[in-house]
Every structure is written in C-alpha cells, then in structure tokens.
Motif scaffolding. Structure first.
Motif, PDB file in Angstrom:
ATOM      1  N   LEU A 179       0.827  -1.211   0.000  1.00 26.97           N
ATOM      2  CA  LEU A 179       0.000   0.000   0.000  1.00 26.97           C
ATOM      3  C   LEU A 179       0.863   1.264   0.000  1.00 26.97           C
ATOM      4  N   LEU A 180       1.934   1.247   0.772  1.00 26.38           N
ATOM      5  CA  LEU A 180       2.797   2.430   0.867  1.00 26.38           C
ATOM      6  C   LEU A 180       3.552   2.683  -0.438  1.00 26.38           C
ATOM      7  N   HIS A 181       4.015   1.620  -1.079  1.00 27.12           N
ATOM      8  CA  HIS A 181       4.680   1.786  -2.375  1.00 27.12           C
ATOM      9  C   HIS A 181       3.683   2.199  -3.457  1.00 27.12           C
ATOM     10  N   HIS A 182       2.523   1.551  -3.456  1.00 29.69           N
ATOM     11  CA  HIS A 182       1.519   1.817  -4.485  1.00 29.69           C
ATOM     12  C   HIS A 182       0.989   3.251  -4.376  1.00 29.69           C
ATOM     13  N   ALA A 183       1.029   3.812  -3.182  1.00 29.92           N
ATOM     14  CA  ALA A 183       0.542   5.176  -2.975  1.00 29.92           C
ATOM     15  C   ALA A 183       1.341   6.199  -3.781  1.00 29.92           C
ATOM     16  N   ARG A 184       2.589   5.866  -4.126  1.00 31.27           N
ATOM     17  CA  ARG A 184       3.446   6.803  -4.859  1.00 31.27           C
ATOM     18  C   ARG A 184       3.372   6.617  -6.368  1.00 31.27           C
ATOM     19  N   ARG A 185       2.559   5.698  -6.806  1.00 27.86           N
ATOM     20  CA  ARG A 185       2.563   5.291  -8.213  1.00 27.86           C
ATOM     21  C   ARG A 185       2.312   6.449  -9.179  1.00 27.86           C
ATOM     22  N   ALA A 186       1.338   7.294  -8.881  1.00 29.08           N
ATOM     23  CA  ALA A 186       0.974   8.372  -9.808  1.00 29.08           C
ATOM     24  C   ALA A 186       2.103   9.372 -10.000  1.00 29.08           C
ATOM     25  N   ALA A 187       3.018   9.453  -9.029  1.00 24.90           N
ATOM     26  CA  ALA A 187       4.100  10.445  -9.099  1.00 24.90           C
ATOM     27  C   ALA A 187       5.385   9.867  -9.666  1.00 24.90           C
ATOM     28  N   ARG A 188       5.411   8.572  -9.968  1.00 28.10           N
ATOM     29  CA  ARG A 188       6.660   7.927 -10.380  1.00 28.10           C
ATOM     30  C   ARG A 188       7.029   8.167 -11.838  1.00 28.10           C
ATOM     31  N   ILE A 189       6.042   8.460 -12.667  1.00 32.69           N
ATOM     32  CA  ILE A 189       6.277   8.585 -14.098  1.00 32.69           C
ATOM     33  C   ILE A 189       5.927  10.000 -14.557  1.00 32.69           C
ATOM     34  N   ALA A 190       6.839  10.626 -15.272  1.00 34.24           N
ATOM     35  CA  ALA A 190       6.608  11.967 -15.818  1.00 34.24           C
ATOM     36  C   ALA A 190       5.700  11.872 -17.043  1.00 34.24           C
ATOM     37  N   PRO A 191       5.114  12.989 -17.474  1.00 32.91           N
ATOM     38  CA  PRO A 191       4.242  12.961 -18.663  1.00 32.91           C
ATOM     39  C   PRO A 191       4.911  12.383 -19.906  1.00 32.91           C
ATOM     40  N   ASP A 192       6.244  12.519 -20.004  1.00 30.60           N
ATOM     41  CA  ASP A 192       6.935  11.975 -21.179  1.00 30.60           C
ATOM     42  C   ASP A 192       7.317  10.512 -21.013  1.00 30.60           C
TER      43      ASP A 192
END
Length: 381
Positions: free
Chosen positions: A209-222
C-alpha cells in the motif's frame, strides 16, 4: 457480469473440487470451463447462489472429463456419485491454494503464474499479456506447474514466507496489458490477510500500500522515471498511506518483526516526510540495520549505503558501498549518485553511463543515460 465476483469465487470453487477428490489440474480445468459458462449464461439468467452454481457446473464438467478418459477408469469410485444438491459448505480452501501455488518444487515464475490463475482467477491470456509473452508460452508454463502440484494433498500447512515472496514477486511486476498486477497483488494479499493472522502478512500488505501510494508520481508525462526525491508528493495517495501505516503499526505492536514489516517501516518513513529534505534518514539507516540482520541480503546493504550517504554524508555512503561486491545490480548507479553528491562529477558521469548499460529495463536505462548526459554537459568547457 460481475467479473470481480467470479475472480473472488475461483479459488473457493477450485478448493472444493480438490477436496472432493479431483486432482489440482483436473479441477482447475473444470473451474475454467465453469467460468466460461458463467460468462455466457449469467448476464441473461443470474443465479441466486453464484458459488453453488459454479461448484455444480464445475463438478459436472470434471465428472464428464473423468468418465470420458479411459485411462482414469480407476478413479470412477471417487467420481461416480454426484453430491446431492443443496448449500455448498462454508469451508474455504483458498489459504491452502496459496500454499499449493507457492510449492517449493515450482520456479518463482511458475509459482506466480499459477497463483494468478488459480487464486487470482485470471485467464491465461490476461497473464500472458501482463508478462508480455505469447499466450502459448504462458499456457505451457501453467500446464507444467499444474502437473507439478497435482499430487500434493491439502493436508499439510504451507510455508507462509514462500507465499509472501510469491505475492511480492507479483506486486513487483507492476502492470501491463489489461491486468494491473500491482493492484492484483494487493487484492490477493488482502484476501490472505483475512484468512491468516500473521504479522508478516500484514507487513507485506502495508508495504504494498505504501509503495503503491506513490505510483501516480513515479512517471513523468513523457514516460520517464521520476526519482523519489523529485516526486510531487501532492500526487501521493494519502488514503493508501494512512491505511498502510495503520496496518504496519498493528503488526509491529505484536513484536514479531520480519523483513516485510521492516521494509514497510522504511517506506512509511519516506511517506511521512513532507519533503525529501525532511526525510528521517537516521531512523531509516536503523531500519536497514534491522533488515540486514533479518535477511543478510547484499541488496539490502546496497540500499543501506544510500541511506548512510544521506544520513552521514556521501563519503560515509561510499565507505559502506566499498564493502560490497561491485557486480551487484544497481551498484554502479548507487556509486554514481554518491560520487555526484561528493562533487566528483567526472566519476559520477562515467558510472551513470556504466549503470545505464547494465539497466534491467528500458525506463531505468533511459533515466541513467539522462543523468550521465546531464553531468557531461556540466563538465564541458
């Protein structure tokens, strides 16, 4: 059609057939046939008792297959009499299926595939797409795994640590195709947590859960990777973080520390910091010390070197790194980062380029290549 219901019922129905006397492979084939029939029939005629319907249809398919196979005549005493209609017993064999799919005779990749098929209820096509391999290849892998465990009886407790490692492998695969394996791993670990009261099961769920919480911020738009220190923390899922921390606190209170609880504690400290600069690196080093004591893993010691570099300065981190084998995965990337922080940009640029050459995936290779290019640009007159 409620696909989530079908997937949740799959391991229950499979366990019932195995307990009635079917081999694992035969039961799994029969359950898959019943699921196909459910997809065809249920939209127009939904059953009052979905589990009972699936058990009845799957058992009949198993009987038909067993009776049609002359080589299995000796099984007729087991399958000749169909159980009387009525409510299906509430006993749930899902926990035993977890242990069966994590059988030590299976390779990690086969254990993961079998878990997704038997416990997760995914189709062979979905699993193949998630792993980016041909469906025929995945079908062979699952078929071999089923043959391996077909003779294993549901009369012995399994190894929780092995089950957790398989689920962790599923989580680390991330997502591709139409199946989100990280989300699927969380769902299966939640299911396991309801079936078994074990602090390490809770620790793994908290870690996911703690790792998955950061998922949206891990990848830039490019599409490029965003390192933890550079992530927009406003994009982190605060509800998942709060749930993970709560689960972890309850697990740690039981005073039976395991490696997944220690990993979750490190993730929680990262999640608790409002900014990268406010991260409690001293406490993170202490948790890595605990984790190293529990696992004696060189990868843990590699990550610890990064934490030491943050807590006590890059030269302390490089000293910790010097004690490790430089052939370790990501050793060059860690060395590059610490040398850059120490001001040695030329060495850091060379190490970033070397790390990019050894990167396990395209996204990581591109990220490290960009780091090398960034430093080389600074070094030019």
């Amino acid at each position: 059609m409620d696909e989530a219901l079908l997937r949740s019922l799959t391991p229950v129905v499979l366990g019932i057939l195995v307990r009635r006397g079917a081999t694992f492979a035969a039961a799994e084939d029969a359950v898959q046939d019943a699921l196909v029939e459910a997809v065809r029939v249920w939209p127009a005629d939904p059953p009052r008792d979905p589990k009972g319907w699936l058990v009845t249809v799957a058992w009949r398919r198993f009987l038909d297959a067993a009776r049609a196979d002359a080589a299995r005549r000796r099984r007729e005493d087991l399958v000749d009499v169909e159980p009387a209609p009525g409510p299906v017993p509430a006993f749930d064999d899902t926990l035993q299926l977890y242990f069966l799919c994590a059988h030590p005779a299976l390779t990690p990749s086969s254990a993961v595939a079998l878990t997704l098929r038997a416990v997760g209820g995914l189709t062979t096509r979905q699993i193949a797409q998630a792993y980016l391999v041909p469906e025929a290849t995945m079908a062979q892998r699952i078929s071999r795994a089923k043959r391996t465990v077909s003779g294993v009886r549901f009369d012995r407790s399994g190894d929780v640590a092995t089950v957790l490692r398989v689920l962790y492998l599923v989580f680390n695969e991330g997502y591709s195709g139409d199946v989100d394996l990280a989300a699927e791993a969380i769902r299966l670990t939640r299911q396991l947590a309801t079936a078994i009261d074990h602090p390490e099961v809770a620790g793994l769920l908290a870690l996911m859960l703690l790792h998955h919480a950061r998922r949206a911020a891990r990848i830039a738009p490019d599409g490029s990777l965003v390192p933890l220190a550079e992530q927009d923390r406003r994009r982190w899922d605060t509800r998942s973080i709060a749930e993970g921390v709560e689960i972890l606190r309850a697990a740690l209170a039981r005073d039976r520390l395991g490696e997944f609880q220690a990993q979750a504690a490190i993730a929680a400290l990262h999640a608790d910091a409002p900014t990268a600069g406010e991260t409690d690196w001293v406490q993170i080093v202490e948790w890595y010390d605990e984790l190293a004591r529990l696992t004696d893993s060189p990868v843990v010691r590699l990550n610890r070197a990064v934490a030491v570099g943050e807590a006590d300065g890059p030269r302390a981190g490089l000293a910790a790194l010097a004690a490790l084998d430089d052939s370790l995965p990501r050793h060059a990337a860690v060395a590059a980062y610490l040398h850059e922080r120490d001001g040695d940009l030329a060495t850091a640029a060379r190490l970033y380029a070397d790390a990019a050459h050894k990167a396990p995936n395209l996204a990581e290779r591109d990220h490290l290549t960009r780091q090398a290019a960034r430093l080389n640009a600074r070094l030019r007159p």
